[in-house]
Design a protein around this motif. Structure first.
Motif, short mmCIF file in Angstrom:
data_model
loop_
_atom_site.label_atom_id
_atom_site.label_comp_id
_atom_site.label_asym_id
_atom_site.label_seq_id
_atom_site.Cartn_x
_atom_site.Cartn_y
_atom_site.Cartn_z
N MET A 1 14.90 -14.24 6.09
CA MET A 1 14.25 -15.42 6.77
C MET A 1 12.93 -15.36 6.97
O MET A 1 12.44 -16.25 7.62
N ILE A 2 12.16 -14.28 6.74
CA ILE A 2 10.57 -14.41 7.13
C ILE A 2 10.08 -14.08 5.75
O ILE A 2 10.28 -13.16 4.88
N THR A 3 8.93 -14.95 5.49
CA THR A 3 8.00 -15.12 4.31
C THR A 3 6.94 -14.14 4.72
O THR A 3 6.37 -14.30 5.85
N THR A 4 6.56 -13.31 3.81
CA THR A 4 5.55 -12.30 4.09
C THR A 4 4.49 -12.66 2.94
O THR A 4 4.88 -13.04 1.67
N GLU A 5 3.26 -12.06 3.17
CA GLU A 5 2.21 -12.17 2.14
C GLU A 5 1.30 -11.13 2.31
O GLU A 5 0.42 -10.94 3.52
N THR A 6 1.26 -10.01 1.65
CA THR A 6 0.39 -8.92 1.63
C THR A 6 -0.95 -9.02 1.36
O THR A 6 -1.33 -9.43 0.31
N LEU A 7 -1.85 -8.59 2.19
CA LEU A 7 -3.44 -8.87 2.03
C LEU A 7 -3.84 -7.27 1.40
O LEU A 7 -4.64 -7.71 0.62
N LEU A 8 -3.39 -6.28 1.89
CA LEU A 8 -4.01 -5.06 1.36
C LEU A 8 -2.91 -3.98 1.50
O LEU A 8 -1.99 -3.88 2.17
N SER A 9 -3.05 -2.85 0.49
CA SER A 9 -2.34 -1.77 0.73
C SER A 9 -3.10 -0.63 1.01
O SER A 9 -4.07 -0.31 -0.03
N SER A 10 -2.72 0.00 1.98
CA SER A 10 -3.81 1.20 2.37
C SER A 10 -3.17 2.21 2.04
O SER A 10 -2.11 2.66 2.27
N VAL A 11 -3.64 3.10 1.24
CA VAL A 11 -3.06 4.38 0.60
C VAL A 11 -2.92 5.60 1.78
O VAL A 11 -3.90 5.58 2.61
N ARG A 12 -2.08 6.22 1.68
CA ARG A 12 -1.84 7.18 2.51
C ARG A 12 -2.05 8.56 2.05
O ARG A 12 -1.62 8.83 0.76
N ARG A 13 -2.90 9.34 2.64
CA ARG A 13 -3.30 10.66 2.28
C ARG A 13 -3.20 11.77 3.44
O ARG A 13 -2.68 11.43 4.48
N LEU A 14 -3.20 12.82 2.94
CA LEU A 14 -3.20 14.06 3.93
C LEU A 14 -4.56 14.18 4.81
O LEU A 14 -5.72 14.24 4.00
N TRP A 15 -4.35 14.44 6.10
CA TRP A 15 -5.42 14.56 6.88
C TRP A 15 -5.56 16.06 7.30
O TRP A 15 -4.37 16.63 7.84
#
Length: 308
Positions: free
Chosen positions: A156-170
């Motif tokens: 019931m909620i519309t989404t619009e992705t702006l960016l995909s932030s990569v996950r890395r090891l810190w």
């Protein structure tokens, strides 16, 4: 010799990655081009910006001061390039909800730009968790939300992705995993692990860990990104977090490095959300159009609103 945008971008990339080789990869140019640009920049400002060490490039005190100004200059340039073709006469009030991570590491700069771009548009901002935001969108208490769209499953909620932030090891500077050619979840499971819990980070983490025979060796759970940053920088453990919240230095001024993970770890998606079926008001559409242009998404041409 005049300062150039190219020099600033190469300087920032080197400061963030701490190594000329990684900065060159991120900018898709040669290492020699990075080195030459930094040398030219240091000649222009008249002070060393980096200390060259066996481990890489460490910012000097002057370099850290210059970095903050470089960020501001590049942000202004990006803003000038992105804020075209939008009708700025929109007026009214917009009630926007955002989650902790988004409001802390993504949204403030954009809210400032929106308020300057649309001087007659009043944006009322609230920080809430995902469940409260979903309930508020469905009851029309909030017009729009900026949140982690990868956590939204409600149809019931519309989404619009702006960016995909990569996950890395810190990892802390000089950590032994930095010397390995490949690092996967098996190697990470053998290290003390600092688990972030805010914005469902722990649940998201366990989703990809559960697909392997390994589990993180969690020594601390915390809702504070800064606590994770400090613990990692002070060699108390490692963490897997997104590039959006990454900063190369802890509050104590200690270096944090990142390592690509061999397995596929889902990115953290950030974007907009609103109640499905709701017609976007002019204020909502202006807000959406700004982000579409800022992140190069289709939908805005000559000031015309994007289709629903």
């Amino acid at each position: 010799m005049a300062l150039s945008i190219r020099q600033l971008r190469y300087f920032v990339a080197t400061a963030e990655y701490g190594q000329v080789s990684q900065a060159a990869i991120s900018q898709n140019i040669s290492q020699s081009a990075i080195t030459a640009a930094i040398k030219e920049l240091e000649q222009i400002v008249g002070v060393p910006l980096f200390a060259r060490t066996a481990q890489g490039m460490e910012l000097t005190s002057s370099g850290r001061q210059f970095l903050s100004h470089a960020y501001e200059i590049l942000a202004k340039i990006d803003e000038a390039m992105q804020l075209n073709f939008i009708n700025t006469d929109v007026e009214g009030e917009l009630v926007v909800a955002a989650t902790y991570t988004v409001i802390g590491y993504f949204l403030p700069m954009h809210i400032e730009r929106i308020r300057r771009l649309f001087p007659k548009l009043r944006v009322q901002l609230y920080e809430l968790n995902r469940e409260s935001i979903e309930e508020g969108l469905l009851t029309n208490r909030y017009d729009l939300s900026v949140l982690l769209t990868s956590n939204i499953l409600n149809p019931m909620i519309t989404t619009e992705t702006l960016l995909s932030s990569v996950r890395r090891l810190w990892v802390p500077a000089q950590h032994h995993l930095l010397r390995r050619k490949g690092v996967g979840l098996q190697e990470i499971s053998q290290e003390p692990y600092i688990m972030l819990t805010v914005d469902e980070a722990a649940q998201s983490s366990l989703k990809y860990w559960s697909k392997t025979p390994y589990q993180p060796n969690v020594t601390l759970r915390t809702s504070s990104v800064e606590a994770v940053r400090s613990m990692v920088a002070n060699n108390q453990g490692v963490a897997i977090l997104s590039d959006m919240v990454y900063r190369p230095w802890s509050l104590e001024g200690r270096r944090i490095e990142t390592i690509n993970i061999q397995e596929t770890v889902p990115a953290m998606d950030v974007g907009l959300a609103w109640r499905a079926g709701n017609a976007l008001t002019p204020a909502m559409q202006a807000f959406r159009n700004y982000f579409q242009q800022a992140f190069g998404l289709p939908g805005v041409a000559g000031g015309k609103p994007a289709p629903e």
